[in-house]
Design a protein around this motif. Structure first.
Motif: not given
Length: 144
Positions: A62-63, A98-99
């Protein structure tokens, strides 16, 4: 008297590189999920430590493993993967992208070979069809 120095270094290096690339391109078959050699038997060993192994891999997969929501897991079940019987554990979760925002619920499958986690499968259409999920609170408590 003059000696002629002959070097084969560049030619040998090119041949070794070509052999190495050819070896990496061959997977031993035409299925896309069965890269790891195993005993090749239908009586696969039950993955006794499937939860901790899956959590350890998901932490890096997971990011951002923090703050996972709606985590659920199914019991290990034998499925046909890449032409062989494998234990598969299906998971559902809503993780941050990612954001930093939530990307929506995703379904993934952990594939086990000889009782050990081998990989995460993203395309789970047939593998997780009809499984029963239960809460997976350990995944919701993951940290970096």
């Amino acid at each position: 008297m003059r000696c002629k120095l002959v070097t084969y270094g560049p030619r040998v290096a090119a041949m070794l590189l070509a052999l190495g690339v050819a070896g990496c391109a061959w997977t031993g078959g035409n299925d896309s999920l069965s890269y790891t050699a195993d005993r090749g038997v239908d009586d696969q060993k039950f993955p006794a430590n499937y939860r901790p192994e899956l959590l350890a891999l998901l932490r890096t997969y997971l990011n951002d493993p923090r703050g996972v929501r709606e985590a659920a897991i199914a019991q290990p079940a034998q499925r046909e993967v890449g032409g062989r019987r494998r234990y598969v554990v299906c998971v559902r979760f809503n993780a941050r992208d990612a954001a930093g925002g939530y990307a929506g619920v995703k379904e993934r499958a952990g594939m086990y070979i000889d009782g050990r986690l081998d990989r995460i499968i993203e395309k789970t259409e047939d593998l997780c069809k009809g499984v029963t999920y239960a809460a997976f609170p350990e995944m919701e408590k993951l940290t970096r």
